[in-house]
Design an enzyme around this catalytic site. Sequence first.
Site, PDB file in Angstrom:
ATOM      1  N   GLY A  50      16.729  66.875 -53.799  1.00 15.11           N
ATOM      2  CA  GLY A  50      16.825  68.338 -53.782  1.00 15.11           C
ATOM      3  C   GLY A  50      18.127  68.908 -54.315  1.00 15.11           C
ATOM      4  O   GLY A  50      18.481  70.042 -53.986  1.00 15.11           O
TER       5      GLY A  50
ATOM      6  N   ASN B 100      18.718  69.879 -57.349  1.00 10.00           N
ATOM      7  CA  ASN B 100      18.375  71.062 -58.166  1.00 10.00           C
ATOM      8  C   ASN B 100      18.008  72.246 -57.284  1.00 10.00           C
ATOM      9  O   ASN B 100      18.417  73.374 -57.565  1.00 10.00           O
ATOM     10  CB  ASN B 100      17.219  70.753 -59.122  1.00 10.00           C
TER      11      ASN B 100
ATOM     12  N   ILE C  45      -0.107  69.599 -59.577  1.00  8.39           N
ATOM     13  CA  ILE C  45      -0.420  70.976 -59.181  1.00  8.39           C
ATOM     14  C   ILE C  45      -1.925  71.190 -59.371  1.00  8.39           C
ATOM     15  O   ILE C  45      -2.460  70.931 -60.453  1.00  8.39           O
ATOM     16  CB  ILE C  45       0.397  71.980 -60.028  1.00  8.39           C
TER      17      ILE C  45
ATOM     18  N   HIS D  91      11.697  68.664 -66.602  1.00  6.54           N
ATOM     19  CA  HIS D  91      11.473  67.235 -66.824  1.00  6.54           C
ATOM     20  C   HIS D  91      12.772  66.628 -67.362  1.00  6.54           C
ATOM     21  O   HIS D  91      13.392  67.194 -68.262  1.00  6.54           O
ATOM     22  CB  HIS D  91      10.328  67.031 -67.828  1.00  6.54           C
TER      23      HIS D  91
ATOM     24  N   GLU E  41      20.643  69.947 -66.155  1.00  7.02           N
ATOM     25  CA  GLU E  41      19.709  70.660 -65.264  1.00  7.02           C
ATOM     26  C   GLU E  41      20.440  71.746 -64.475  1.00  7.02           C
ATOM     27  O   GLU E  41      19.964  72.889 -64.390  1.00  7.02           O
ATOM     28  CB  GLU E  41      19.036  69.667 -64.307  1.00  7.02           C
TER      29      GLU E  41
HETATM   30  C1  GAR Z   1      15.392  65.767 -61.544  1.00  6.13           C
HETATM   31  O1  GAR Z   1      16.144  65.046 -62.487  1.00  6.13           O
HETATM   32  C2  GAR Z   1      14.105  66.284 -62.185  1.00  6.13           C
HETATM   33  O2  GAR Z   1      14.237  66.586 -63.527  1.00  6.13           O
HETATM   34  C3  GAR Z   1      13.194  65.090 -61.989  1.00  6.13           C
HETATM   35  O3  GAR Z   1      13.485  64.598 -60.711  1.00  6.13           O
HETATM   36  C4  GAR Z   1      14.878  64.824 -60.443  1.00  6.13           C
HETATM   37  C5  GAR Z   1      15.007  65.449 -59.071  1.00  6.13           C
HETATM   38  O4  GAR Z   1      16.335  65.478 -58.647  1.00  6.13           O
HETATM   39  N1  GAR Z   1      11.813  65.481 -62.137  1.00  6.13           N
HETATM   40  C6  GAR Z   1      10.880  64.673 -62.636  1.00  6.13           C
HETATM   41  O5  GAR Z   1      11.094  63.533 -62.966  1.00  6.13           O
HETATM   42  C7  GAR Z   1       9.498  65.312 -62.745  1.00  6.13           C
HETATM   43  N2  GAR Z   1       8.655  64.551 -63.624  1.00  6.13           N
HETATM   44  P1  GAR Z   1      16.778  66.379 -57.425  1.00  6.13           P
HETATM   45  O6  GAR Z   1      15.802  66.082 -56.277  1.00  6.13           O
HETATM   46  O7  GAR Z   1      18.152  65.915 -57.078  1.00  6.13           O
HETATM   47  O8  GAR Z   1      16.733  67.808 -57.854  1.00  6.13           O
END
Ligand code: GAR
Length: 187
Positions: A12, A14, A88, A104, A174
């Site tokens: 989490g 992001n 989804i 992504h 991100e």
């Molecule tokens: C992020 O890097 C996001 O881009 C990726 O998971 C990570 C979550 O990090 N998403 C995917 O791979 C979706 N296909 P976080 O929980 O620290 O935000």
Amino acid sequence: MKNIAIFASGSGTNAENIIRCFAGSKAIKVAAVLSNNPKAGVHARVNKLGVPSFVFSQDEFTEAEPIIRKLKEYDVDFIVLAGFMNKISEALLLAFPHKIINIHPALLPKYGGKGMYGMHVHEAVVAAGEKESGITIHYINEHYDEGAIIFQATCPLEPDDTPEDVASKVHALEYAHYPRVIKALLL
Ligand code: GAR
């Protein structure tokens, strides 16, 4: 005021970054976080920032009605996926047309699709000897990682970068861009 719901399954970071970016905004608020994973780090992270989080089962996400009820309860206008590892449903897509986006951790259409998430993506990028990676922010449609692309940003890779190095470069992109793109779409 536009209310956002974030869907997250993991650590989490992001979600936390987005919440911090909009804290104090009079126009955009992260109203709630929804997750399919009761053990995810995202709950503690967002709860300490005053944002409620809720867990729904795989079946409830598929069925969508319980999710839609919760989103209505929080008057949610827009859904942001941030490390959400669950498909989804069509019912949710119909209830929020053109209002669900994902980030992504690679440059789609490369390194997308089922099974391509988190570190699996960065491992594949390193194994292929790519000279760059990056992020893709896109709308969600009925196929994994195939919705219309809204924004991409790239980062250069060094020959000795490990998957962890790539992950940290991608995370930096991100954090820099996701809140900004959300704001541009909403205001
Ligand atoms: C992020 O890097 C996001 O881009 C990726 O998971 C990570 C979550 O990090 N998403 C995917 O791979 C979706 N296909 P976080 O929980 O620290 O935000």
